[in-house]
Scaffold this active site. Structure first.
Site, PDB file in Angstrom:
ATOM      1  N   GLN A   1       0.811  -1.219   0.000  1.00  0.00           N
ATOM      2  CA  GLN A   1       0.000   0.000   0.000  1.00  0.00           C
ATOM      3  C   GLN A   1       0.848   1.273   0.000  1.00  0.00           C
ATOM      4  OE1 GLN A   1      -2.256  -1.014   3.501  1.00  0.00           O
ATOM      5  NE2 GLN A   1      -0.404  -1.614   4.569  1.00  0.00           N
TER       6      GLN A   1
ATOM      7  N   HIS B   1      -8.097   2.989  20.172  1.00  0.00           N
ATOM      8  CA  HIS B   1      -7.283   1.914  20.750  1.00  0.00           C
ATOM      9  C   HIS B   1      -7.811   1.445  22.110  1.00  0.00           C
ATOM     10  CE1 HIS B   1      -4.207   3.494  17.760  1.00  0.00           C
ATOM     11  NE2 HIS B   1      -4.615   2.318  17.341  1.00  0.00           N
TER      12      HIS B   1
ATOM     13  N   ASP C   1       0.216   0.036  13.770  1.00  0.00           N
ATOM     14  CA  ASP C   1       0.701   1.233  14.468  1.00  0.00           C
ATOM     15  C   ASP C   1       1.061   0.942  15.922  1.00  0.00           C
ATOM     16  OD1 ASP C   1      -1.899   1.367  15.903  1.00  0.00           O
ATOM     17  OD2 ASP C   1      -2.669   1.990  13.961  1.00  0.00           O
TER      18      ASP C   1
ATOM     19  N   GLU D   1       0.727  -8.662  11.491  1.00  0.00           N
ATOM     20  CA  GLU D   1       0.540  -7.480  10.621  1.00  0.00           C
ATOM     21  C   GLU D   1       1.166  -7.811   9.266  1.00  0.00           C
ATOM     22  OE1 GLU D   1      -0.575  -4.004  10.423  1.00  0.00           O
ATOM     23  OE2 GLU D   1       0.350  -4.339   8.454  1.00  0.00           O
TER      24      GLU D   1
ATOM     25  N   ASP E   1       0.342 -12.513   6.655  1.00  0.00           N
ATOM     26  CA  ASP E   1      -1.065 -12.300   6.332  1.00  0.00           C
ATOM     27  C   ASP E   1      -1.959 -12.879   7.437  1.00  0.00           C
ATOM     28  OD1 ASP E   1      -3.579 -12.131   5.284  1.00  0.00           O
ATOM     29  OD2 ASP E   1      -3.031 -12.865   3.290  1.00  0.00           O
ATOM     30  N   GLY E   2      -2.770 -12.021   8.018  1.00  0.00           N
ATOM     31  CA  GLY E   2      -3.657 -12.439   9.096  1.00  0.00           C
ATOM     32  C   GLY E   2      -4.687 -13.469   8.642  1.00  0.00           C
TER      33      GLY E   2
ATOM     34  N   ASP F   1      -7.827  -5.497  14.152  1.00  0.00           N
ATOM     35  CA  ASP F   1      -7.570  -4.051  14.048  1.00  0.00           C
ATOM     36  C   ASP F   1      -7.100  -3.784  12.623  1.00  0.00           C
ATOM     37  OD1 ASP F   1      -6.845  -1.422  14.332  1.00  0.00           O
ATOM     38  OD2 ASP F   1      -5.136  -1.802  15.647  1.00  0.00           O
TER      39      ASP F   1
ATOM     40  N   ASP G   1      -9.552  -0.668   5.931  1.00  0.00           N
ATOM     41  CA  ASP G   1     -10.846  -0.816   5.245  1.00  0.00           C
ATOM     42  C   ASP G   1     -10.900  -2.102   4.412  1.00  0.00           C
ATOM     43  OD1 ASP G   1     -11.432   1.549   6.351  1.00  0.00           O
ATOM     44  OD2 ASP G   1     -11.350   2.737   4.525  1.00  0.00           O
TER      45      ASP G   1
ATOM     46  N   PRO H   1      -5.278  -5.401   0.949  1.00  0.00           N
ATOM     47  CA  PRO H   1      -4.963  -6.588   1.756  1.00  0.00           C
ATOM     48  C   PRO H   1      -5.983  -6.864   2.856  1.00  0.00           C
ATOM     49  CG  PRO H   1      -3.469  -4.785   2.297  1.00  0.00           C
ATOM     50  CD  PRO H   1      -4.285  -4.338   1.110  1.00  0.00           C
TER      51      PRO H   1
HETATM   52  N1  SAM Z   1      -7.203   2.081  13.331  1.00  0.00           N
HETATM   53  C1  SAM Z   1      -7.212   1.793  11.981  1.00  0.00           C
HETATM   54  C2  SAM Z   1      -8.490   2.028  11.242  1.00  0.00           C
HETATM   55  O1  SAM Z   1      -9.575   1.635  11.668  1.00  0.00           O
HETATM   56  O2  SAM Z   1      -8.401   2.645  10.196  1.00  0.00           O
HETATM   57  C3  SAM Z   1      -6.536   0.508  11.626  1.00  0.00           C
HETATM   58  C4  SAM Z   1      -5.081   0.767  11.699  1.00  0.00           C
HETATM   59  S1  SAM Z   1      -3.954  -0.494  11.463  1.00  0.00           S
HETATM   60  C5  SAM Z   1      -2.699   0.532  10.862  1.00  0.00           C
HETATM   61  C6  SAM Z   1      -4.551  -1.500  10.132  1.00  0.00           C
HETATM   62  C7  SAM Z   1      -3.493  -2.467   9.633  1.00  0.00           C
HETATM   63  O3  SAM Z   1      -4.095  -3.634   9.090  1.00  0.00           O
HETATM   64  C8  SAM Z   1      -2.581  -1.900   8.547  1.00  0.00           C
HETATM   65  O4  SAM Z   1      -1.307  -1.688   9.066  1.00  0.00           O
HETATM   66  C9  SAM Z   1      -2.611  -2.978   7.457  1.00  0.00           C
HETATM   67  O5  SAM Z   1      -1.338  -3.195   6.865  1.00  0.00           O
HETATM   68  C10 SAM Z   1      -3.099  -4.179   8.242  1.00  0.00           C
HETATM   69  N2  SAM Z   1      -3.674  -5.249   7.417  1.00  0.00           N
HETATM   70  C11 SAM Z   1      -4.471  -5.116   6.328  1.00  0.00           C
HETATM   71  N3  SAM Z   1      -4.751  -6.327   5.814  1.00  0.00           N
HETATM   72  C12 SAM Z   1      -4.133  -7.254   6.598  1.00  0.00           C
HETATM   73  C13 SAM Z   1      -4.050  -8.669   6.571  1.00  0.00           C
HETATM   74  N4  SAM Z   1      -4.652  -9.380   5.625  1.00  0.00           N
HETATM   75  N5  SAM Z   1      -3.318  -9.286   7.537  1.00  0.00           N
HETATM   76  C14 SAM Z   1      -2.695  -8.566   8.511  1.00  0.00           C
HETATM   77  N6  SAM Z   1      -2.723  -7.214   8.565  1.00  0.00           N
HETATM   78  C15 SAM Z   1      -3.443  -6.569   7.624  1.00  0.00           C
END
Ligand code: SAM
Length: 277
Positions: free
Chosen positions: A31, A62, A86, A106, A139-140, A157, A160, A164
């Site tokens: 991204q 949080h 974060d 993450e 990958d979660g 967490d 959108d 990913p």
């Molecule tokens: N507080 C935030 C919000 O609601 O907008 C979320 C913040 S946190 C930075 C979201 C994280 O999810 C990102 O760092 C992103 O890289 C991660 N993410 C997205 N898809 C993912 C996946 N498939 N597996 C693990 N992490 C993922």
């Protein structure tokens, strides 16, 4: 010259923040990543042009994504965060003495690195480490597909449902969460805006409700996110968030969460209740 950063919240609506300084702008494998210092929100993280967190209001998101589910479970020992790059959710989870092990999966190591550098107030645990904290870059969705009967609480967490993060809102993922939880486990996910993401909210509430015996959505007021009101949804195997005896909860030194909010955040306006009928 004045510089503004606009997040397009819908096709027809944007939130603009006047920028003092662009601290970071880059592209990871997954991204676009930006960190901006803004007049109203202070330093902010944006992924693919979408605001994720800010120094001004990060405590709300949080605290609410961590404390509410952890206090529904009477003994949250094994906890998993999916996403959370974060570090803010991890910081709050580790305030609970009952937690013995916190894993975080993450997908984007670049988000972790950028947050360590530019958002140290949020990413404290990522900077200092913690003996209970185990970070995996991966990958979660895959992680969840492989886990079984392992966690007391899972915190999704995520960003959108695009890029990913898309598969983190799929029914298949919720089935994997169910499988990854112990017999009395529960999971929570940030589930977007009750104003602007109604079809999504409706669909995921139905999907989670078809898998978990107890499904509950709660709300928090978060100025950074579309509409200023944000949803979180819990799927629980045994413990009902509405049955928590708030008098028995610990006092936490928090800025948003408190015992009254633990209960009142589950009181939904009628237009949101309608979505779940
Ligand atoms: N507080 C935030 C919000 O609601 O907008 C979320 C913040 S946190 C930075 C979201 C994280 O999810 C990102 O760092 C992103 O890289 C991660 N993410 C997205 N898809 C993912 C996946 N498939 N597996 C693990 N992490 C993922």
């Amino acid at each position: 010259m004045e510089l503004w950063f606009n997040e397009f919240q819908t096709d027809n609506l944007s939130l603009g923040a006047r920028v003092k300084e662009t601290l970071y702008m880059g592209k990871s494998e997954f991204q676009d990543i930006a960190v901006l210092d803004t007049f109203e929100f202070g330093r902010m993280l944006a992924l693919d042009g979408v605001f994720q967190t800010s120094i001004f209001d990060e405590f709300i998101y949080h605290e609410m994504i961590a404390h509410v589910p952890l206090l529904v479970h009477p003994a949250p020992r094994q906890v998993l965060i999916i996403g959370g790059g974060d570090g803010g959710a991890a910081r709050e989870v580790l305030r609970h003495a009952a937690v013995e092990r916190l894993e975080m999966v993450e997908i984007d190591g670049a988000v972790v690195d950028v947050c360590r550098r530019y958002l140290p107030e949020i990413s404290t645990v990522l900077i200092t480490g913690h003996d209970k904290f185990h970070l995996k870059i991966g990958d979660g969705i895959n992680h969840m597909a492989q886990a079984e009967n392992k966690y007391d609480v899972i915190i999704v967490d995520c960003s959108d449902p695009i890029g990913p993060g898309e598969g983190l809102f799929a029914r298949r993922f919720y089935e994997d969460c169910f499988k990854a939880l112990k017999a009395d486990g529960l999971f929570v996910q940030q589930t977007e805006s009750p104003f602007y993401h109604q079809p999504l909210l409706k669909r995921l509430y139905k999907d989670i409700g078809a898998i978990f015996p107890i499904t509950r959505t709660y709300l928090a007021q978060i100025p950074l996110y579309p509409g200023g009101t944000h949803c979180f949804t819990i799927g629980s195997k045994r413990y009902d968030p509405l049955a928590v005896d708030t008098a028995k909860l610990p006092d936490l030194a928090t800025r948003y969460w408190n015992k009254e909010i633990q209960k009142s955040s589950f009181a939904l306006p009628n237009f949101v209740k309608e979505l779940f009928k």
